[in-house]
Design a protein around this motif. Structure first.
Motif, PDB file in Angstrom:
ATOM      1  N   TYR A  58      26.124 -11.505 107.603  1.00  0.00           N
ATOM      2  CA  TYR A  58      26.103 -11.696 106.154  1.00  0.00           C
ATOM      3  C   TYR A  58      27.090 -12.788 105.780  1.00  0.00           C
ATOM      4  O   TYR A  58      27.913 -13.223 106.586  1.00  0.00           O
ATOM      5  N   LYS A  59      27.025 -13.223 104.531  1.00  0.00           N
ATOM      6  CA  LYS A  59      27.951 -14.253 104.060  1.00  0.00           C
ATOM      7  C   LYS A  59      28.792 -13.712 102.914  1.00  0.00           C
ATOM      8  O   LYS A  59      28.367 -12.823 102.172  1.00  0.00           O
ATOM      9  N   VAL A  60      29.983 -14.255 102.799  1.00  0.00           N
ATOM     10  CA  VAL A  60      30.912 -13.868 101.736  1.00  0.00           C
ATOM     11  C   VAL A  60      30.756 -14.872 100.599  1.00  0.00           C
ATOM     12  O   VAL A  60      30.897 -16.083 100.804  1.00  0.00           O
ATOM     13  N   CYS A  61      30.455 -14.370  99.399  1.00  0.00           N
ATOM     14  CA  CYS A  61      30.158 -15.245  98.259  1.00  0.00           C
ATOM     15  C   CYS A  61      31.365 -15.484  97.351  1.00  0.00           C
ATOM     16  O   CYS A  61      31.706 -16.625  97.051  1.00  0.00           O
ATOM     17  N   ARG A  62      31.984 -14.390  96.891  1.00  0.00           N
ATOM     18  CA  ARG A  62      33.071 -14.523  95.922  1.00  0.00           C
ATOM     19  C   ARG A  62      34.125 -13.447  96.147  1.00  0.00           C
ATOM     20  O   ARG A  62      33.828 -12.357  96.634  1.00  0.00           O
ATOM     21  N   ILE A  63      35.348 -13.769  95.776  1.00  0.00           N
ATOM     22  CA  ILE A  63      36.400 -12.786  95.597  1.00  0.00           C
ATOM     23  C   ILE A  63      36.454 -12.477  94.108  1.00  0.00           C
ATOM     24  O   ILE A  63      36.484 -13.388  93.280  1.00  0.00           O
ATOM     25  N   LEU A  64      36.436 -11.207  93.772  1.00  0.00           N
ATOM     26  CA  LEU A  64      36.559 -10.775  92.382  1.00  0.00           C
ATOM     27  C   LEU A  64      37.860  -9.998  92.268  1.00  0.00           C
ATOM     28  O   LEU A  64      38.079  -9.032  93.004  1.00  0.00           O
ATOM     29  N   LEU A  65      38.737 -10.420  91.390  1.00  0.00           N
ATOM     30  CA  LEU A  65      40.023  -9.755  91.261  1.00  0.00           C
ATOM     31  C   LEU A  65      40.437  -9.732  89.801  1.00  0.00           C
ATOM     32  O   LEU A  65      39.904 -10.466  88.974  1.00  0.00           O
ATOM     33  N   TRP A  66      41.389  -8.893  89.515  1.00  0.00           N
ATOM     34  CA  TRP A  66      41.847  -8.734  88.138  1.00  0.00           C
ATOM     35  C   TRP A  66      43.338  -9.000  88.111  1.00  0.00           C
ATOM     36  O   TRP A  66      44.128  -8.225  88.644  1.00  0.00           O
ATOM     37  N   VAL A  67      43.711 -10.119  87.531  1.00  0.00           N
ATOM     38  CA  VAL A  67      45.124 -10.456  87.354  1.00  0.00           C
ATOM     39  C   VAL A  67      45.391 -10.636  85.874  1.00  0.00           C
ATOM     40  O   VAL A  67      44.497 -10.999  85.103  1.00  0.00           O
ATOM     41  N   GLY A  68      46.613 -10.358  85.475  1.00  0.00           N
ATOM     42  CA  GLY A  68      46.970 -10.490  84.074  1.00  0.00           C
ATOM     43  C   GLY A  68      46.983 -11.938  83.632  1.00  0.00           C
ATOM     44  O   GLY A  68      47.118 -12.857  84.438  1.00  0.00           O
ATOM     45  N   PRO A  69      46.834 -12.170  82.335  1.00  0.00           N
ATOM     46  CA  PRO A  69      46.807 -13.545  81.826  1.00  0.00           C
ATOM     47  C   PRO A  69      48.166 -14.209  81.951  1.00  0.00           C
ATOM     48  O   PRO A  69      49.153 -13.756  81.392  1.00  0.00           O
ATOM     49  N   ALA A  70      48.232 -15.240  82.746  1.00  0.00           N
ATOM     50  CA  ALA A  70      49.459 -16.027  82.934  1.00  0.00           C
ATOM     51  C   ALA A  70      49.039 -17.443  83.280  1.00  0.00           C
ATOM     52  O   ALA A  70      47.918 -17.680  83.721  1.00  0.00           O
ATOM     53  N   GLY A  71      49.938 -18.392  83.086  1.00  0.00           N
ATOM     54  CA  GLY A  71      49.593 -19.798  83.298  1.00  0.00           C
ATOM     55  C   GLY A  71      49.425 -20.179  84.748  1.00  0.00           C
ATOM     56  O   GLY A  71      48.724 -21.126  85.063  1.00  0.00           O
ATOM     57  N   PHE A  72      50.071 -19.448  85.678  1.00  0.00           N
ATOM     58  CA  PHE A  72      50.094 -19.902  87.061  1.00  0.00           C
ATOM     59  C   PHE A  72      49.803 -18.771  88.040  1.00  0.00           C
ATOM     60  O   PHE A  72      50.654 -18.384  88.832  1.00  0.00           O
ATOM     61  N   ASN A  73      48.591 -18.226  87.970  1.00  0.00           N
ATOM     62  CA  ASN A  73      48.130 -17.286  88.989  1.00  0.00           C
ATOM     63  C   ASN A  73      47.556 -18.118  90.134  1.00  0.00           C
ATOM     64  O   ASN A  73      46.369 -18.436  90.161  1.00  0.00           O
ATOM     65  N   ILE A  74      48.395 -18.517  91.068  1.00  0.00           N
ATOM     66  CA  ILE A  74      47.964 -19.420  92.135  1.00  0.00           C
ATOM     67  C   ILE A  74      48.061 -18.688  93.466  1.00  0.00           C
ATOM     68  O   ILE A  74      49.129 -18.221  93.855  1.00  0.00           O
ATOM     69  N   ALA A  99      44.907 -23.951  97.642  1.00  0.00           N
ATOM     70  CA  ALA A  99      45.260 -22.812  96.784  1.00  0.00           C
ATOM     71  C   ALA A  99      44.256 -22.734  95.644  1.00  0.00           C
ATOM     72  O   ALA A  99      43.700 -23.741  95.208  1.00  0.00           O
ATOM     73  N   PHE A 100      44.037 -21.524  95.167  1.00  0.00           N
ATOM     74  CA  PHE A 100      43.094 -21.290  94.087  1.00  0.00           C
ATOM     75  C   PHE A 100      43.857 -20.842  92.851  1.00  0.00           C
ATOM     76  O   PHE A 100      44.632 -19.885  92.916  1.00  0.00           O
ATOM     77  N   GLN A 101      43.648 -21.530  91.739  1.00  0.00           N
ATOM     78  CA  GLN A 101      44.230 -21.067  90.486  1.00  0.00           C
ATOM     79  C   GLN A 101      43.253 -20.098  89.839  1.00  0.00           C
ATOM     80  O   GLN A 101      42.087 -20.418  89.610  1.00  0.00           O
ATOM     81  N   VAL A 102      43.729 -18.888  89.575  1.00  0.00           N
ATOM     82  CA  VAL A 102      42.889 -17.841  89.016  1.00  0.00           C
ATOM     83  C   VAL A 102      43.300 -17.607  87.565  1.00  0.00           C
ATOM     84  O   VAL A 102      44.470 -17.325  87.288  1.00  0.00           O
ATOM     85  N   PHE A 103      42.364 -17.767  86.666  1.00  0.00           N
ATOM     86  CA  PHE A 103      42.651 -17.595  85.246  1.00  0.00           C
ATOM     87  C   PHE A 103      42.485 -16.124  84.886  1.00  0.00           C
ATOM     88  O   PHE A 103      41.388 -15.581  84.953  1.00  0.00           O
ATOM     89  N   GLY A 104      43.588 -15.476  84.541  1.00  0.00           N
ATOM     90  CA  GLY A 104      43.599 -14.038  84.349  1.00  0.00           C
ATOM     91  C   GLY A 104      43.038 -13.598  83.013  1.00  0.00           C
ATOM     92  O   GLY A 104      42.806 -14.394  82.107  1.00  0.00           O
ATOM     93  N   SER A 105      42.833 -12.292  82.909  1.00  0.00           N
ATOM     94  CA  SER A 105      42.306 -11.685  81.696  1.00  0.00           C
ATOM     95  C   SER A 105      42.711 -10.224  81.662  1.00  0.00           C
ATOM     96  O   SER A 105      42.815  -9.581  82.709  1.00  0.00           O
ATOM     97  N   ARG A 106      42.936  -9.699  80.472  1.00  0.00           N
ATOM     98  CA  ARG A 106      43.183  -8.267  80.338  1.00  0.00           C
ATOM     99  C   ARG A 106      41.894  -7.485  80.124  1.00  0.00           C
ATOM    100  O   ARG A 106      41.930  -6.273  79.957  1.00  0.00           O
ATOM    101  N   GLU A 107      40.760  -8.174  80.128  1.00  0.00           N
ATOM    102  CA  GLU A 107      39.511  -7.514  79.790  1.00  0.00           C
ATOM    103  C   GLU A 107      38.445  -7.593  80.868  1.00  0.00           C
ATOM    104  O   GLU A 107      37.457  -6.865  80.807  1.00  0.00           O
ATOM    105  N   GLN A 108      38.609  -8.475  81.861  1.00  0.00           N
ATOM    106  CA  GLN A 108      37.539  -8.593  82.845  1.00  0.00           C
ATOM    107  C   GLN A 108      38.064  -9.160  84.157  1.00  0.00           C
ATOM    108  O   GLN A 108      39.174  -9.693  84.238  1.00  0.00           O
ATOM    109  N   LEU A 109      37.237  -9.009  85.181  1.00  0.00           N
ATOM    110  CA  LEU A 109      37.534  -9.587  86.484  1.00  0.00           C
ATOM    111  C   LEU A 109      37.565 -11.106  86.407  1.00  0.00           C
ATOM    112  O   LEU A 109      36.961 -11.708  85.524  1.00  0.00           O
ATOM    113  N   SER A 110      38.261 -11.717  87.356  1.00  0.00           N
ATOM    114  CA  SER A 110      38.215 -13.157  87.551  1.00  0.00           C
ATOM    115  C   SER A 110      37.508 -13.428  88.877  1.00  0.00           C
ATOM    116  O   SER A 110      37.352 -12.536  89.710  1.00  0.00           O
TER     117      SER A 110
END
Length: 219
Positions: A58-74, A99-110
């Motif tokens: 199988y193949k890996v498509c996406r990482i789904l994660l939940w981080v809080g909203p901050a300017g530098f989730n790297i 490195a991947f910058q992940v834009f966080g949210s308090r309401e949904q996965l990134s």
């Protein structure tokens, strides 16, 4: 010709929707979550996932994660086959210097799109580590549910308030800035697909968990 085109569109639509999201948490609408406080550069977290038997190669498509909203989730990420005890058995892929910058949210996965990495494996148990890049602050860090149904599937390496490093299963958070609570499960998931299925593109809709409830003082 029109029928052939329509059949092709329907076929591609079927492929695009045939995906599986691996998870070990139980977050759903109305469930309580909290954010691990003030993670910083060099700190990391690990989750371990079992792969359904029907997925052979199988193949890996996406990482789904939940981080809080901050300017530098790297983050950098390391994907490996896991042993029974959750330790790494064999490296599958790592992001190296990327490195991947992940834009966080308090309401949904990134989402972190890995489709372009062409990661193919037949591992039965996957271990993925997310690590904050040195020099980047990222409060409030990774979100966790609070029931701890599988805390042994979640590892953590963080610098504690007393100056020592904690490296083990998810720890109990101390009082002071975050609610004291039992170990939970990182809200951290993997999306996989069969080899003949299409991974979603970076703009694809994320799985909807409804509206989980963060504690009032989660930070």
């Amino acid at each position: 010709m029109a029928r052939l085109i329509l059949a092709g569109i329907l076929f591609l639509s079927t492929l695009a929707s045939a995906r599986t999201v691996l998870q070990n948490d139980s977050v759903e609408a109305g469930a309580q979550i909290a954010f691990y406080p003030n993670m910083r550069g060099g700190e990391s977290f690990v989750s371990i996932f079992d792969v359904p038997a029907e997925y052979v190669d199988y193949k890996v498509c996406r990482i789904l994660l939940w981080v809080g909203p901050a300017g530098f989730n790297i983050f950098t990420f390391r994907l490996a086959e896991a042993m029974e005890d959750g330790n790494e058995a064999a490296l599958i892929w790592q992001s190296d210097l990327d490195a991947f910058q992940v834009f966080g949210s308090r309401e949904q996965l990134s989402s972190v799109d890995l489709a372009g990495q062409r990661i193919v494996t037949n591992a039965r148990r996957l271990r993925i580590r997310g690590r904050h890049v040195e020099g980047s602050g990222a409060p409030p860090g990774i979100a966790a549910d609070t029931d701890g149904i599988t805390p042994e599937r979640n590892r953590l390496r963080v610098l504690q308030r007393n100056g020592s490093w904690f490296s083990d299963f998810t720890e109990i958070l101390e009082a002071g800035g975050s609610p004291e609570r039992p170990p939970g499960d990182w809200v951290f998931r993997l999306e996989i697909a069969q080899l003949d299925e299409v991974c979603p593109n970076g703009d694809a809709q994320l799985p909807d968990m409804g509206r989980p409830m963060p504690p009032q003082d989660a930070g």
